[in-house]
Write a protein that holds these residues in place. Structure first.
Motif, short mmCIF file in Angstrom:
data_model
loop_
_atom_site.label_atom_id
_atom_site.label_comp_id
_atom_site.label_asym_id
_atom_site.label_seq_id
_atom_site.Cartn_x
_atom_site.Cartn_y
_atom_site.Cartn_z
N ALA A 1 0.23 5.56 27.82
CA ALA A 1 1.66 5.61 27.47
C ALA A 1 2.47 4.75 28.44
O ALA A 1 3.37 4.00 28.03
CB ALA A 1 2.14 7.05 27.49
N SER A 2 2.14 4.83 29.72
CA SER A 2 2.84 4.02 30.72
C SER A 2 2.59 2.53 30.48
O SER A 2 3.50 1.71 30.58
CB SER A 2 2.38 4.39 32.12
N ALA A 3 1.35 2.19 30.16
CA ALA A 3 1.02 0.79 29.90
C ALA A 3 1.79 0.27 28.68
O ALA A 3 2.26 -0.86 28.67
CB ALA A 3 -0.48 0.63 29.69
N ALA A 4 1.93 1.11 27.65
CA ALA A 4 2.67 0.69 26.46
C ALA A 4 4.14 0.48 26.78
O ALA A 4 4.76 -0.50 26.33
CB ALA A 4 2.50 1.74 25.36
N VAL A 5 4.72 1.37 27.56
CA VAL A 5 6.14 1.23 27.93
C VAL A 5 6.35 -0.04 28.75
O VAL A 5 7.29 -0.82 28.50
CB VAL A 5 6.62 2.48 28.70
N VAL A 6 5.49 -0.29 29.70
CA VAL A 6 5.60 -1.50 30.52
C VAL A 6 5.44 -2.74 29.65
O VAL A 6 6.18 -3.73 29.80
CB VAL A 6 4.56 -1.48 31.67
N GLY A 7 4.51 -2.73 28.71
CA GLY A 7 4.32 -3.87 27.81
C GLY A 7 5.55 -4.14 26.98
O GLY A 7 5.96 -5.29 26.81
N GLY B 1 10.17 -7.47 25.81
CA GLY B 1 11.61 -7.51 25.58
C GLY B 1 12.32 -8.41 26.58
O GLY B 1 13.19 -9.21 26.23
N GLY B 2 11.93 -8.31 27.84
CA GLY B 2 12.55 -9.17 28.87
C GLY B 2 12.25 -10.63 28.64
O GLY B 2 13.13 -11.49 28.79
N ALA B 3 11.01 -10.94 28.24
CA ALA B 3 10.66 -12.34 27.97
C ALA B 3 11.43 -12.88 26.79
O ALA B 3 11.90 -14.01 26.80
CB ALA B 3 9.16 -12.45 27.74
N SER B 4 11.61 -12.07 25.75
CA SER B 4 12.34 -12.56 24.58
C SER B 4 13.82 -12.75 24.90
O SER B 4 14.45 -13.71 24.44
CB SER B 4 12.16 -11.61 23.39
N VAL B 5 14.39 -11.86 25.69
CA VAL B 5 15.80 -12.02 26.10
C VAL B 5 15.96 -13.27 26.96
O VAL B 5 16.90 -14.05 26.78
CB VAL B 5 16.29 -10.76 26.84
N ALA B 6 15.03 -13.49 27.88
CA ALA B 6 15.10 -14.68 28.74
C ALA B 6 14.96 -15.95 27.92
O ALA B 6 15.68 -16.93 28.14
CB ALA B 6 14.02 -14.62 29.81
N ALA B 7 14.05 -15.94 26.95
CA ALA B 7 13.87 -17.13 26.10
C ALA B 7 15.11 -17.40 25.27
O ALA B 7 15.55 -18.54 25.13
CB ALA B 7 12.65 -16.95 25.21
N ALA B 8 15.70 -16.35 24.72
CA ALA B 8 16.91 -16.53 23.91
C ALA B 8 18.07 -17.03 24.77
O ALA B 8 18.84 -17.91 24.37
CB ALA B 8 17.29 -15.21 23.24
N ALA B 9 18.20 -16.49 25.97
CA ALA B 9 19.28 -16.92 26.86
C ALA B 9 19.09 -18.36 27.29
O ALA B 9 20.05 -19.14 27.33
CB ALA B 9 19.34 -16.01 28.08
N THR B 10 17.87 -18.74 27.59
CA THR B 10 17.60 -20.10 28.01
C THR B 10 17.86 -21.09 26.89
O THR B 10 18.50 -22.12 27.09
CB THR B 10 16.14 -20.24 28.49
N SER B 11 17.39 -20.81 25.71
CA SER B 11 17.59 -21.75 24.60
C SER B 11 19.06 -21.86 24.23
O SER B 11 19.56 -22.93 23.93
CB SER B 11 16.76 -21.34 23.39
N GLY B 12 19.78 -20.77 24.29
CA GLY B 12 21.21 -20.83 24.01
C GLY B 12 21.96 -21.60 25.07
O GLY B 12 22.89 -22.35 24.78
#
Length: 103
Positions: A9-15, A20-31
């Motif tokens: 369960a902890s591994a799933a939450v961390v994943g 989510g953090g990588a997708s937010v960073a990618a969206a922020a960078t491309s914008g």
């Protein structure tokens, strides 16, 4: 809840957090890159250099050549003795508020 289930369960939450953090960073960078491109209106074009460049031309083309085509020669040149005897390049000097344009 047993220990194995807690670990999974902890591994799933961390994943989920990492994805989510990588997708937010990618969206922020491309914008951000798109917005900077709009602000500066910078356009990169590939062009051939003119046959006879003239001093002071304003065609905006920079002609370059590779400074060090053979890195092995550099390694052969800089022996331990030459490195010990090397002198640093002089630092440029200037006074605050003083600005000169070379002609």
């Amino acid at each position: 809840m047993n220990q194995t289930r807690k670990t999974w369960a902890s591994a799933a939450v961390v994943g989920v957090i990492l994805v989510g953090g990588a997708s937010v960073a990618a969206a922020a960078t491309s914008g951000r890159l798109a917005r900077v491109g709009e602000e500066t209106r910078a356009v990169v074009e590939k062009a051939k250099p003119s046959e006879t460049p003239t001093p002071g031309s304003t065609d905006g083309i920079v002609v370059s050549h590779e400074v060090n085509p053979d890195p092995e020669k550099v390694l052969d040149y800089w022996t331990d003795k030459r490195l010990q005897d090397a002198q640093p390049m002089p630092m440029p000097e200037g006074n605050p508020g003083e600005f000169h344009i070379a002609e």
